[in-house]
Motif scaffolding. Structure first.
Motif, mmCIF file in Angstrom:
data_model
loop_
_atom_site.group_PDB
_atom_site.id
_atom_site.type_symbol
_atom_site.label_atom_id
_atom_site.label_comp_id
_atom_site.label_asym_id
_atom_site.label_seq_id
_atom_site.Cartn_x
_atom_site.Cartn_y
_atom_site.Cartn_z
ATOM 1 N N VAL A 1 0.741 -1.145 0.149
ATOM 2 C CA VAL A 1 0.072 -0.026 0.115
ATOM 3 C C VAL A 1 0.766 1.321 -0.004
ATOM 4 O O VAL A 1 0.606 1.856 -0.842
ATOM 5 N N ALA A 2 1.808 1.024 0.785
ATOM 6 C CA ALA A 2 2.649 2.720 0.951
ATOM 7 C C ALA A 2 3.614 2.774 -0.294
ATOM 8 O O ALA A 2 3.921 3.598 -0.716
ATOM 9 N N ASP A 3 4.162 1.438 -0.995
ATOM 10 C CA ASP A 3 4.851 1.348 -2.042
ATOM 11 C C ASP A 3 4.182 1.953 -3.440
ATOM 12 O O ASP A 3 4.617 2.784 -4.055
ATOM 13 N N VAL A 4 3.107 1.297 -3.375
ATOM 14 C CA VAL A 4 2.290 1.305 -4.811
ATOM 15 C C VAL A 4 1.358 2.513 -4.804
ATOM 16 O O VAL A 4 1.242 3.114 -5.839
ATOM 17 N N TYR A 5 0.487 2.936 -3.836
ATOM 18 C CA TYR A 5 -0.530 3.702 -3.634
ATOM 19 C C TYR A 5 -0.251 5.274 -2.947
ATOM 20 O O TYR A 5 -0.238 6.185 -3.726
ATOM 21 N N SER A 6 0.220 5.071 -1.681
ATOM 22 C CA SER A 6 0.302 6.414 -1.202
ATOM 23 C C SER A 6 0.770 6.023 0.356
ATOM 24 O O SER A 6 0.379 5.074 1.000
ATOM 25 N N ARG A 7 2.038 6.700 0.743
ATOM 26 C CA ARG A 7 2.375 6.613 2.242
ATOM 27 C C ARG A 7 1.392 6.977 2.944
ATOM 28 O O ARG A 7 0.929 6.754 4.174
ATOM 29 N N ARG A 8 0.922 8.439 2.678
ATOM 30 C CA ARG A 8 -0.308 9.190 3.350
ATOM 31 C C ARG A 8 -1.331 8.122 3.457
ATOM 32 O O ARG A 8 -2.013 7.968 4.783
ATOM 33 N N LEU A 9 -1.747 7.603 2.528
ATOM 34 C CA LEU A 9 -2.964 6.811 2.539
ATOM 35 C C LEU A 9 -2.712 5.548 3.620
ATOM 36 O O LEU A 9 -3.591 5.022 4.308
ATOM 37 N N SER A 10 -1.426 4.952 3.521
ATOM 38 C CA SER A 10 -1.158 3.767 4.450
ATOM 39 C C SER A 10 -1.230 4.268 5.995
ATOM 40 O O SER A 10 -1.715 3.595 6.753
ATOM 41 N N VAL A 11 -0.761 5.543 6.045
ATOM 42 C CA VAL A 11 -0.709 5.878 7.372
ATOM 43 C C VAL A 11 -2.154 6.248 7.851
ATOM 44 O O VAL A 11 -2.449 5.861 9.187
ATOM 45 N N VAL A 12 -2.795 6.902 7.133
ATOM 46 C CA VAL A 12 -4.282 7.099 7.575
ATOM 47 C C VAL A 12 -4.990 6.068 7.865
ATOM 48 O O VAL A 12 -5.682 6.011 8.866
ATOM 49 N N LEU A 13 -5.046 4.998 7.007
ATOM 50 C CA LEU A 13 -5.613 3.608 7.266
ATOM 51 C C LEU A 13 -5.074 3.081 8.409
ATOM 52 O O LEU A 13 -5.931 2.396 9.147
ATOM 53 N N GLY A 14 -3.643 3.036 8.640
ATOM 54 C CA GLY A 14 -3.301 2.479 9.789
ATOM 55 C C GLY A 14 -3.643 3.103 11.065
ATOM 56 O O GLY A 14 -4.156 2.475 12.145
ATOM 57 N N VAL A 15 -3.654 4.590 11.112
ATOM 58 C CA VAL A 15 -4.211 5.136 12.519
ATOM 59 C C VAL A 15 -5.727 4.501 12.519
ATOM 60 O O VAL A 15 -6.439 4.181 13.606
ATOM 61 N N ALA A 16 -6.457 4.415 11.670
ATOM 62 C CA ALA A 16 -7.918 4.147 11.748
ATOM 63 C C ALA A 16 -8.177 2.537 12.057
ATOM 64 O O ALA A 16 -9.001 2.469 13.044
ATOM 65 N N PHE A 17 -7.389 1.888 11.656
ATOM 66 C CA PHE A 17 -7.392 0.384 11.994
ATOM 67 C C PHE A 17 -6.964 0.355 13.389
ATOM 68 O O PHE A 17 -7.579 -0.517 14.267
ATOM 69 N N LEU A 18 -6.031 0.996 14.099
ATOM 70 C CA LEU A 18 -5.456 0.914 15.404
ATOM 71 C C LEU A 18 -6.864 1.260 16.208
ATOM 72 O O LEU A 18 -7.253 0.682 17.215
ATOM 73 N N GLY A 19 -7.659 2.428 15.816
ATOM 74 C CA GLY A 19 -8.927 2.663 16.577
ATOM 75 C C GLY A 19 -9.837 1.522 16.299
ATOM 76 O O GLY A 19 -10.550 1.182 17.366
ATOM 77 N N LEU A 20 -10.162 0.973 15.213
ATOM 78 C CA LEU A 20 -11.110 0.012 15.043
ATOM 79 C C LEU A 20 -10.705 -1.396 15.674
ATOM 80 O O LEU A 20 -11.632 -1.870 16.183
ATOM 81 N N GLY A 21 -9.485 -1.537 16.001
ATOM 82 C CA GLY A 21 -8.790 -2.636 16.826
ATOM 83 C C GLY A 21 -9.579 -2.719 18.058
ATOM 84 O O GLY A 21 -9.860 -3.381 18.782
ATOM 85 N N ALA A 22 -9.218 -1.640 18.844
ATOM 86 C CA ALA A 22 -9.679 -1.134 20.229
ATOM 87 C C ALA A 22 -11.128 -1.411 20.225
ATOM 88 O O ALA A 22 -11.699 -1.903 21.279
ATOM 89 N N LEU A 23 -11.828 -0.721 19.215
ATOM 90 C CA LEU A 23 -13.325 -0.719 19.534
ATOM 91 C C LEU A 23 -13.931 -2.107 19.430
ATOM 92 O O LEU A 23 -14.731 -2.620 19.899
ATOM 93 N N SER A 24 -13.223 -2.955 18.099
ATOM 94 C CA SER A 24 -13.817 -4.501 18.061
ATOM 95 C C SER A 24 -13.590 -5.141 19.234
ATOM 96 O O SER A 24 -14.449 -6.228 19.716
ATOM 97 N N GLU A 25 -12.501 -4.816 20.087
ATOM 98 C CA GLU A 25 -12.384 -5.752 21.404
ATOM 99 C C GLU A 25 -13.439 -5.679 22.200
ATOM 100 O O GLU A 25 -13.990 -6.745 22.905
#
Length: 402
Positions: free
Chosen positions: A63-87
């Protein structure tokens, strides 16, 4: 765009550290007191996180290499939040296991992409100073996050996790709009990360490791350290809560005690790093000598924690273990970097990280099983025993002066 990129990076770094500290203040207590997980289950939750991160590291790098570093970071932060909420939403042992996959997805999406993005935007000449400034701010963020987590936990143990998770999703949405990406160019198809390229890189790195016995010893030591650390990380709170007991004279809730311990540990770790920097002399011989003492004291600390029944003494051992682990890493990294050539540095460091992950994945469940069958003190004795071969290997390296 450089001032905006600098500001975005500092906000991202400070915000994620603060919110993750808030979540972690209550997450282990939530699993112990609300989900009522046993020691083996607690360790298996951590093992799932490590295994998922290991498996997802390469695909998320695309994702970071092909599409966008910014997109990868934004998705990463979002999934960290979703991981906490899902537990919290799933609210079970199986749910915690599944949540670790979401957590791992967030970690691996951010891994490397954040540093690559800001380095592209600012240039390698100035980014080191920014990393140091962010590290200083992150210490403050950790302390603030612990305080916020304790405050929210007075309402209920789920609130630091839910509040931190929602705030992480909000942070992801926010940084999408003010995080610039002006220097990114997608990697050519031949250079993009893939499983085939990963295999070739791993083979090249393994050849370099096999050619130097000292590097092979370091990889073995990383696996040993990983095996010992996973059991401690997942079980020390349960041991303190269920076997030793928390003081009652201050009438504090458990989350307040653990928040205070985390804050004290953060400050103690900062002091330990300063002391080690003064003792180190940037030579291999001195690094190995210090590492032998540190790992010896770490093994003693784990034994001490296993054998004590008094809170004050247990707190002493916990602080010692935190200080040692925090101060070991800079010496260990410096030693490794002095031994490898520039052209193979990234590959060998990656293999070293994977060795640590393998140790956690394989050793964690074994220590968790010991804890379930023989008790938590036996688990800490086992973790201490894991470190004894480390002392032998370090002694060999000291005799060989490498």
């Amino acid at each position: 765009m450089q001032p905006q990129a600098r500001f975005s990076y500092l906000v991202l770094s400070f915000g994620t550290r603060l919110l993750l500290s808030c979540i972690f203040t209550a997450s282990m207590l939530y699993r112990i007191q609300v989900l009522q997980l046993d020691p083996l289950q607690l360790v298996l939750v951590g093992t799932m996180l490590e295994a998922a991160a290991f498996a997802l590291e390469i695909p998320t790098g695309v994702v970071a290499d092909v599409y966008s570093r910014r997109l990868s970071v934004v998705l990463g932060v979002a999934f960290l939040g979703l991981g906490a909420l899902s537990e919290v939403w799933l609210g079970s042992f199986v749910g915690s296991l599944l949540a670790q996959v979401v957590w791992a997805l967030g970690y691996t999406l951010m891994s490397g992409a954040t540093e690559a993005w800001i380095t592209d935007e600012l240039g390698v000449e100035v980014v080191e100073a920014l990393f140091l400034k962010a590290a200083q701010l992150n210490s403050i963020a950790s302390l603030l996050g612990i305080g916020l987590g304790v405050a929210l936990a007075t309402i209920g143990l789920v609130w630091p996790i839910v509040g931190g998770g929602l705030a992480l999703v909000g942070l992801a949405i926010s940084i999408r709009w003010f995080m610039p990406e002006t220097q990114f160019s997608p990697a050519p198809a031949a250079e993009r990360q893939s499983w085939g390229r990963f295999g070739a890189t791993l083979g090249h790195g393994w050849q370099a490791v096999r050619g130097q016995p000292v590097l092979l010893s370091i990889m073995v030591m990383s696996a040993i350290a990983g095996a010992a650390s996973e059991g401690y990380d997942r079980l020390w709170e349960a041991h303190l809560l269920n076997n030793i007991g928390l003081p009652t004279w201050l009438d504090l809730q458990p989350v307040s005690w653990f928040g205070a311990i985390a804050a004290l540990g953060t400050l103690a770790s900062l002091v330990a790093v300063i002391v080690i920097k003064r003792l180190a002399s940037n030579t291999t011989e001195r690094s190995i000598w210090l590492l032998r003492w540190q790992y010896g004291l770490l093994a003693a600390g784990l034994l001490g924690l296993a054998l004590t029944q008094q809170f004050a003494i247990a707190l002493f051992w916990i602080m010692l273990i935190r200080m040692l682990r925090q101060s070991i890493q800079p010496l260990y990294s410096a030693w490794l970097n002095r031994l490898i050539e520039s052209r193979s540095r990234a590959t060998i460091i990656s293999i070293n990280s994977q060795a640590d992950a393998f140790g956690q994945i394989l050793g964690g469940p074994i220590i968790g099983l010991i804890a379930s069958r023989m008790g938590l003190p036996a688990a800490f004795v086992a973790a201490s025993c894991c470190l004894w071969p480390m002392l032998v290997l370090l002694r060999q390296r000291q005799l060989n002066r490498q």
